[in-house]
Design a protein around this motif. Structure first.
Motif, PDB file in Angstrom:
ATOM      1  N   TYR A   1       0.871  -1.320  -0.045  1.00  0.00           N
ATOM      2  CA  TYR A   1      -0.035   0.193  -0.095  1.00  0.00           C
ATOM      3  C   TYR A   1       0.740   1.248   0.028  1.00  0.00           C
ATOM      4  CZ  TYR A   1      -3.715   3.158   1.840  1.00  0.00           C
ATOM      5  OH  TYR A   1      -4.483   4.164   1.976  1.00  0.00           O
ATOM      6  N   GLU A   2       1.821   1.116   0.992  1.00  0.00           N
ATOM      7  CA  GLU A   2       2.784   2.430   0.889  1.00  0.00           C
ATOM      8  C   GLU A   2       3.528   2.956  -0.377  1.00  0.00           C
ATOM      9  OE1 GLU A   2       5.643   2.085   4.098  1.00  0.00           O
ATOM     10  OE2 GLU A   2       6.522   0.330   3.379  1.00  0.00           O
ATOM     11  N   ASN A   3       3.519   1.721  -1.256  1.00  0.00           N
ATOM     12  CA  ASN A   3       4.366   1.994  -2.539  1.00  0.00           C
ATOM     13  C   ASN A   3       3.588   2.670  -3.523  1.00  0.00           C
ATOM     14  OD1 ASN A   3       6.468   0.504  -1.091  1.00  0.00           O
ATOM     15  ND2 ASN A   3       7.199  -0.021  -3.217  1.00  0.00           N
ATOM     16  N   LEU A   4       2.268   3.040  -3.268  1.00  0.00           N
ATOM     17  CA  LEU A   4       1.365   3.774  -4.510  1.00  0.00           C
ATOM     18  C   LEU A   4       1.986   5.140  -4.492  1.00  0.00           C
ATOM     19  CD1 LEU A   4      -1.858   2.211  -3.532  1.00  0.00           C
ATOM     20  CD2 LEU A   4      -0.283   1.109  -4.799  1.00  0.00           C
ATOM     21  N   VAL A   5       1.908   5.451  -5.661  1.00  0.00           N
ATOM     22  CA  VAL A   5       2.252   6.987  -5.944  1.00  0.00           C
ATOM     23  C   VAL A   5       1.015   7.859  -5.987  1.00  0.00           C
ATOM     24  CG1 VAL A   5       3.500   8.524  -7.145  1.00  0.00           C
ATOM     25  CG2 VAL A   5       4.559   6.679  -6.710  1.00  0.00           C
ATOM     26  N   GLY A   6       0.041   7.315  -6.871  1.00  0.00           N
ATOM     27  CA  GLY A   6      -1.074   8.145  -7.173  1.00  0.00           C
ATOM     28  C   GLY A   6      -1.744   7.435  -8.383  1.00  0.00           C
TER      29      GLY A   6
END
Length: 278
Positions: free
Chosen positions: A243-248
């Motif tokens: 989840y924390e690797n999503l940029v946008g």
């Protein structure tokens, strides 16, 4: 003496203006939108090589991956987002976070290399994902598919890196018409989008992937030409993405050029300017 003082003041003011402009641009890029060029054909025909878009960073909230990476090879500058914000990495959470939806086209950081990837979100936490004879199955059910003719493009070098397309109609000579089968795929929840197929290969026949809590499963729309979650990270794929690797989220194409440079105005694709991403 007064003249030199004025010149010195002018130089200082110019430097201050440049610094302020860079700071404003940095804040804008960190908090709101990040520019992204499409470098490969893994998302055809939704996204073509040479499409330029802004990634909406507000869509899912913020994590270490929201910090910009600054790379200018010509001057040896290589500052990664993890260098700037790595101190908040590791708990797989987000500030002002919201959950992505199945079918979103998402930019994310590769869990190992840190490179930016763009793919379609297919599997949510807890989902069981499998490809059987080229058909995507989610939680034991095949997705709806409808034939949609073929996708055609010229067999020529594409983009700054000069990639050549893979074709279902075999090796195609320079300038020939390259063909891929096209279908409309409808995911659970109702999102429909186009996918392309080239031929029968290993990625059309997979085991079952059970998406862990806090992770996501991504695939490219150009199904037979995409290194995505179907491949483990050790084999050059993406695997499950935290989840924390999503940029946008990618919402709209702003500009598009089919040439080796955006300056080649005769290669601009005017029909793709400001086009919504489905």
């Amino acid at each position: 003496m007064a003249s030199k003082t004025k010149q010195g003041s002018a130089i200082v003011e110019t430097i201050k203006t440049i610094v302020y402009a860079l700071l404003i641009a940095g804040v804008f890029r960190t908090l709101f939108f990040q520019p992204f060029w499409i470098p490969s054909g893994s998302m055809k025909e939704t996204l073509l090589i040479g499409d330029f878009l802004f990634v909406n960073k507000m869509a899912y909230g913020y994590s270490y991956a929201s910090c910009p990476s600054i790379r200018i090879p010509a001057v040896g500058l290589d500052i990664d987002a993890e260098d700037l914000c790595g101190f908040i990495k590791g708990d797989n959470t987000r500030i002002l976070g919201s959950e992505p939806e199945r079918g979103d086209v998402v930019v994310f950081r590769h869990p190992v290399t840190g490179a930016d990837f763009i793919k379609r979100l297919i599997g949510l936490p807890g989902d069981r994902v499998q490809v059987i004879d080229g058909v995507l199955n989610i939680n034991g059910e095949p997705v709806a598919l409808a034939d949609d003719g073929v996708f055609e493009e010229l067999s020529v070098p594409q983009g700054p890196q000069g990639y050549r397309p893979r074709c279902e109609n075999g090796p195609v000579g320079e300038g020939g018409v390259c063909i891929k089968s096209r279908q409309i795929e409808t995911l659970p929840g109702g999102v429909s989008h186009k996918i392309l197929n080239i031929g029968n290969q290993a990625s059309d026949h997979t085991g079952i992937y059970t998406v862990p809590e806090g992770y996501y499963f991504f695939m490219g729309d150009n199904r037979d030409n995409s290194a995505d979650s179907r491949l483990p990270q050790a084999a050059g794929g993406v695997g499950f993405v935290p989840y924390e690797n999503l940029v946008g989220r990618a919402d709209r194409i702003m500009f598009s050029s089919a040439g080796r440079s955006m300056l080649f105005f005769w290669t601009w694709r005017g029909d793709r300017f400001f086009k919504a991403i489905e």
